[in-house]
Design a protein around this motif. Structure first.
Motif, PDB file in Angstrom:
ATOM      1  N   GLN A   1      79.321  32.762  -7.367  1.00 21.40           N
ATOM      2  CA  GLN A   1      79.794  33.575  -8.482  1.00 21.40           C
ATOM      3  C   GLN A   1      81.307  33.664  -8.444  1.00 21.40           C
ATOM      4  OE1 GLN A   1      77.820  34.619 -10.856  1.00 21.40           O
ATOM      5  NE2 GLN A   1      75.899  34.022  -9.866  1.00 21.40           N
ATOM      6  N   PRO A   2      82.043  32.918  -9.248  1.00 18.21           N
ATOM      7  CA  PRO A   2      81.561  31.886 -10.179  1.00 18.21           C
ATOM      8  C   PRO A   2      81.223  30.595  -9.439  1.00 18.21           C
ATOM      9  CG  PRO A   2      83.948  31.996 -10.258  1.00 18.21           C
ATOM     10  CD  PRO A   2      83.503  33.079  -9.317  1.00 18.21           C
ATOM     11  N   PRO A   3      80.424  29.727 -10.042  1.00 14.81           N
ATOM     12  CA  PRO A   3      80.024  28.485  -9.377  1.00 14.81           C
ATOM     13  C   PRO A   3      81.223  27.572  -9.099  1.00 14.81           C
ATOM     14  CG  PRO A   3      78.683  28.888 -11.339  1.00 14.81           C
ATOM     15  CD  PRO A   3      79.823  29.856 -11.387  1.00 14.81           C
ATOM     16  N   MET A   4      81.338  27.140  -7.849  1.00 13.11           N
ATOM     17  CA  MET A   4      82.430  26.248  -7.457  1.00 13.11           C
ATOM     18  C   MET A   4      81.926  25.176  -6.503  1.00 13.11           C
ATOM     19  SD  MET A   4      85.654  28.766  -6.735  1.00 13.11           S
ATOM     20  CE  MET A   4      86.091  30.092  -7.856  1.00 13.11           C
ATOM     21  N   VAL A   5      82.628  24.064  -6.508  1.00  7.82           N
ATOM     22  CA  VAL A   5      82.303  22.941  -5.652  1.00  7.82           C
ATOM     23  C   VAL A   5      83.581  22.509  -4.938  1.00  7.82           C
ATOM     24  CG1 VAL A   5      82.771  21.198  -7.428  1.00  7.82           C
ATOM     25  CG2 VAL A   5      81.034  20.746  -5.706  1.00  7.82           C
ATOM     26  N   SER A   6      83.433  21.925  -3.752  1.00  8.68           N
ATOM     27  CA  SER A   6      84.604  21.365  -3.065  1.00  8.68           C
ATOM     28  C   SER A   6      84.404  19.869  -2.862  1.00  8.68           C
ATOM     29  CB  SER A   6      84.829  22.049  -1.710  1.00  8.68           C
ATOM     30  OG  SER A   6      83.790  21.742  -0.809  1.00  8.68           O
ATOM     31  N   VAL A   7      85.485  19.119  -2.993  1.00  3.99           N
ATOM     32  CA  VAL A   7      85.459  17.681  -2.709  1.00  3.99           C
ATOM     33  C   VAL A   7      86.669  17.344  -1.843  1.00  3.99           C
ATOM     34  CG1 VAL A   7      84.202  17.052  -4.817  1.00  3.99           C
ATOM     35  CG2 VAL A   7      86.684  17.121  -4.875  1.00  3.99           C
TER      36      VAL A   7
ATOM     37  N   LEU B   1      86.820  33.169  -2.525  1.00  5.62           N
ATOM     38  CA  LEU B   1      86.639  32.526  -3.824  1.00  5.62           C
ATOM     39  C   LEU B   1      85.887  33.396  -4.826  1.00  5.62           C
ATOM     40  CD1 LEU B   1      85.762  28.887  -2.682  1.00  5.62           C
ATOM     41  CD2 LEU B   1      87.955  29.736  -3.535  1.00  5.62           C
ATOM     42  N   GLY B   2      85.249  34.438  -4.358  1.00  6.56           N
ATOM     43  CA  GLY B   2      84.437  35.284  -5.236  1.00  6.56           C
ATOM     44  C   GLY B   2      83.289  35.838  -4.410  1.00  6.56           C
ATOM     45  N   SER B   3      82.092  35.356  -4.667  1.00  2.00           N
ATOM     46  CA  SER B   3      80.938  35.780  -3.872  1.00  2.00           C
ATOM     47  C   SER B   3      81.038  35.285  -2.425  1.00  2.00           C
ATOM     48  CB  SER B   3      79.639  35.253  -4.486  1.00  2.00           C
ATOM     49  OG  SER B   3      79.712  33.838  -4.638  1.00  2.00           O
ATOM     50  N   HIS B   4      81.697  34.181  -2.210  1.00  3.28           N
ATOM     51  CA  HIS B   4      81.733  33.529  -0.903  1.00  3.28           C
ATOM     52  C   HIS B   4      83.165  33.355  -0.376  1.00  3.28           C
ATOM     53  CE1 HIS B   4      77.640  32.612  -2.080  1.00  3.28           C
ATOM     54  NE2 HIS B   4      77.395  32.014  -0.935  1.00  3.28           N
ATOM     55  N   TRP B   5      83.250  33.280   0.927  1.00  2.91           N
ATOM     56  CA  TRP B   5      84.451  32.786   1.592  1.00  2.91           C
ATOM     57  C   TRP B   5      84.231  31.328   1.948  1.00  2.91           C
ATOM     58  CZ3 TRP B   5      89.039  35.328   3.029  1.00  2.91           C
ATOM     59  CH2 TRP B   5      89.088  36.693   2.728  1.00  2.91           C
ATOM     60  N   LEU B   6      85.193  30.488   1.624  1.00  4.32           N
ATOM     61  CA  LEU B   6      85.129  29.096   2.067  1.00  4.32           C
ATOM     62  C   LEU B   6      85.971  28.990   3.339  1.00  4.32           C
ATOM     63  CD1 LEU B   6      83.974  26.281   1.335  1.00  4.32           C
ATOM     64  CD2 LEU B   6      86.217  25.766   0.349  1.00  4.32           C
ATOM     65  N   ILE B   7      85.299  28.679   4.422  1.00  3.19           N
ATOM     66  CA  ILE B   7      85.954  28.653   5.725  1.00  3.19           C
ATOM     67  C   ILE B   7      86.087  27.209   6.174  1.00  3.19           C
ATOM     68  CG2 ILE B   7      85.751  29.388   8.130  1.00  3.19           C
ATOM     69  CD1 ILE B   7      84.045  31.755   6.990  1.00  3.19           C
ATOM     70  N   VAL B   8      87.308  26.796   6.451  1.00  4.21           N
ATOM     71  CA  VAL B   8      87.554  25.436   6.938  1.00  4.21           C
ATOM     72  C   VAL B   8      87.807  25.509   8.437  1.00  4.21           C
ATOM     73  CG1 VAL B   8      89.005  23.378   6.737  1.00  4.21           C
ATOM     74  CG2 VAL B   8      88.559  24.793   4.717  1.00  4.21           C
ATOM     75  N   GLY B   9      87.060  24.727   9.179  1.00  4.57           N
ATOM     76  CA  GLY B   9      87.196  24.733  10.630  1.00  4.57           C
ATOM     77  C   GLY B   9      87.539  23.360  11.168  1.00  4.57           C
ATOM     78  N   ARG B  10      88.430  23.355  12.142  1.00  8.95           N
ATOM     79  CA  ARG B  10      88.726  22.112  12.827  1.00  8.95           C
ATOM     80  C   ARG B  10      87.660  21.890  13.898  1.00  8.95           C
ATOM     81  NH1 ARG B  10      94.406  19.682  15.046  1.00  8.95           N
ATOM     82  NH2 ARG B  10      93.503  18.149  16.441  1.00  8.95           N
ATOM     83  N   ILE B  11      87.067  20.722  13.902  1.00  8.49           N
ATOM     84  CA  ILE B  11      86.013  20.393  14.876  1.00  8.49           C
ATOM     85  C   ILE B  11      86.687  20.004  16.191  1.00  8.49           C
ATOM     86  CG2 ILE B  11      84.055  18.875  15.379  1.00  8.49           C
ATOM     87  CD1 ILE B  11      83.950  18.476  12.208  1.00  8.49           C
ATOM     88  N   GLU B  12      86.344  20.722  17.254  1.00 10.28           N
ATOM     89  CA  GLU B  12      87.003  20.480  18.549  1.00 10.28           C
ATOM     90  C   GLU B  12      86.157  19.583  19.459  1.00 10.28           C
ATOM     91  OE1 GLU B  12      90.005  21.410  19.251  1.00 10.28           O
ATOM     92  OE2 GLU B  12      90.451  22.924  17.734  1.00 10.28           O
ATOM     93  N   GLU B  13      84.841  19.671  19.301  1.00  7.27           N
ATOM     94  CA  GLU B  13      83.958  18.838  20.124  1.00  7.27           C
ATOM     95  C   GLU B  13      82.596  18.734  19.439  1.00  7.27           C
ATOM     96  OE1 GLU B  13      83.150  16.343  22.006  1.00  7.27           O
ATOM     97  OE2 GLU B  13      84.232  17.066  23.785  1.00  7.27           O
ATOM     98  N   THR B  14      81.917  17.635  19.707  1.00 11.70           N
ATOM     99  CA  THR B  14      80.585  17.391  19.164  1.00 11.70           C
ATOM    100  C   THR B  14      79.638  17.129  20.328  1.00 11.70           C
ATOM    101  OG1 THR B  14      81.670  16.259  17.314  1.00 11.70           O
ATOM    102  CG2 THR B  14      79.277  15.994  17.507  1.00 11.70           C
ATOM    103  N   HIS B  15      78.505  17.796  20.329  1.00  8.18           N
ATOM    104  CA  HIS B  15      77.478  17.581  21.346  1.00  8.18           C
ATOM    105  C   HIS B  15      76.246  16.986  20.669  1.00  8.18           C
ATOM    106  CE1 HIS B  15      79.556  20.457  24.169  1.00  8.18           C
ATOM    107  NE2 HIS B  15      80.013  20.900  23.005  1.00  8.18           N
ATOM    108  N   VAL B  16      75.658  16.002  21.311  1.00  9.41           N
ATOM    109  CA  VAL B  16      74.439  15.386  20.780  1.00  9.41           C
ATOM    110  C   VAL B  16      73.396  15.356  21.897  1.00  9.41           C
ATOM    111  CG1 VAL B  16      73.442  13.319  19.724  1.00  9.41           C
ATOM    112  CG2 VAL B  16      75.793  13.971  19.182  1.00  9.41           C
ATOM    113  N   SER B  17      72.175  15.718  21.577  1.00 13.55           N
ATOM    114  CA  SER B  17      71.100  15.669  22.568  1.00 13.55           C
ATOM    115  C   SER B  17      70.898  14.231  23.027  1.00 13.55           C
ATOM    116  CB  SER B  17      69.801  16.209  21.968  1.00 13.55           C
ATOM    117  OG  SER B  17      69.952  17.571  21.635  1.00 13.55           O
ATOM    118  N   ASP B  18      70.769  14.068  24.320  1.00 12.50           N
ATOM    119  CA  ASP B  18      70.690  12.723  24.905  1.00 12.50           C
ATOM    120  C   ASP B  18      69.600  11.864  24.268  1.00 12.50           C
ATOM    121  OD1 ASP B  18      72.790  13.257  26.584  1.00 12.50           O
ATOM    122  OD2 ASP B  18      71.526  13.872  28.267  1.00 12.50           O
ATOM    123  N   GLU B  19      68.460  12.497  23.975  1.00  8.47           N
ATOM    124  CA  GLU B  19      67.343  11.703  23.442  1.00  8.47           C
ATOM    125  C   GLU B  19      67.566  11.282  21.984  1.00  8.47           C
ATOM    126  OE1 GLU B  19      67.300  14.843  24.240  1.00  8.47           O
ATOM    127  OE2 GLU B  19      66.006  16.038  22.939  1.00  8.47           O
TER     128      GLU B  19
END
Lengths: 190, 190
Positions: free
Chosen positions: A42-48, B128-146
């Motif tokens: 609200q309002p509708p938004m998209v990110s690219v 932005l209105g109803s939502h917060w758009l949060i941008v995060g820097r990815i510091e590490e990625t973990h993946v299950s071994d299998e």
């Protein structure tokens, strides 16, 4: 069960495949973008997220408008083409045989053959490094009539596809429904 | 082929289903988030859209860190639960039986059972209105071994699922591979 660290990487499954449209120097161009998400309701938004050197970005900056088109599996070849070629070198509308139309937002070209089309106006642009994150307010949504059921969009008729990068870049169809959302979690007692 | 205008709506197919983690008042909590996308590649960043009233948002603001966990089809019930219940009312870690671990980013709890885990630090927050758009820097990625093949994440072993809202909210498995990306588009002459 162990875990392996693979370093900082953008490993989110799945990503959509969208065709982002912009008029560049007065001509429609489309760019394949998987890094597209919903940003607000609200309002509708998209990110690219778009690389700074992209031809389409010039048009988005000029007009501060763009479109997001969701292709169906019938357009996978055209979508891929719009990801590997630049509008600076080739007229993608001609090469792909797209029929372009416009809605209420100027300079936001829409693809007739794509079942879902969003018209957007830029509300934020963040320079993050390799990419600009562009947030757009959605002004109107168009859906192909044959993809509606009782007047509502029907994913089984839209037949979109998804983009996967690991282990190798590929497009996949949607598979079986595994659960109802906002419902199956009720089975957990708490 | 005609089009129908259905008004401004966030109709992007597909969305991922992710579990965003944060420590709130020193305790791990997880929120189901479909509005999650990649925002940047160099350095790697992700964006998540979270409603302003959410319990997890409090923890993200406190610590300016969060995690993104990608569940497999085996966790669809738990993921849905994390979308319909609030951490203010229930200990989701206990209810879902999650095994929580931490990496290098403080207060970014990770779920052992989820095959992919990203540790993130907040770099931008947009209201932005109803939502917060949060941008995060990815510091590490973990993946299950299998879920690795030759040391790389393998989507066929991760078995993630997707979220669809229209015509009814549901989760779907991934389907067949329909084309190689950055390849099939070469069939178009231009």
């Amino acid at each position: 069960m162990g875990k392996t660290k693979i370093g900082a990487t953008t490993l989110i499954y799945p990503m959509p495949t969208t065709l982002v449209g912009a008029d560049v120097d007065g001509k429609p161009n489309f760019l394949a973008i998987a890094w597209c998400g919903v940003a607000n309701s609200q309002p509708p938004m998209v990110s690219v997220a778009i690389q700074g050197h992209r031809y389409s970005l010039k048009g988005i900056r000029e007009n501060m408008t763009f479109s997001v088109n969701v292709p169906s599996v019938d357009q996978v070849k055209e979508a891929d083409f719009c990801g590997i070629r630049s509008g600076a070198d080739v007229d993608k509308v001609v090469a792909c045989g797209f029929t372009v139309f416009y809605g209420q937002v100027e300079a936001a070209p829409l693809i007739e053959q794509c079942p879902v089309n969003l018209e957007c106006r830029v509300v934020q642009m963040l320079e993050l490094g390799s990419h600009w994150l562009i947030v757009g307010r959605i002004e109107e949504t168009h859906v192909s009539d044959e993809c509606l059921t009782d007047g509502r969009p029907d994913v089984d008729k839209v037949r979109p596809f998804l983009f996967v990068t690991q282990p190798r870049p590929r497009y996949q169809a949607f598979g079986d429904t595994i659960a109802r959302a906002f419902n199956v979690g009720r089975e957990i007692e708490a």
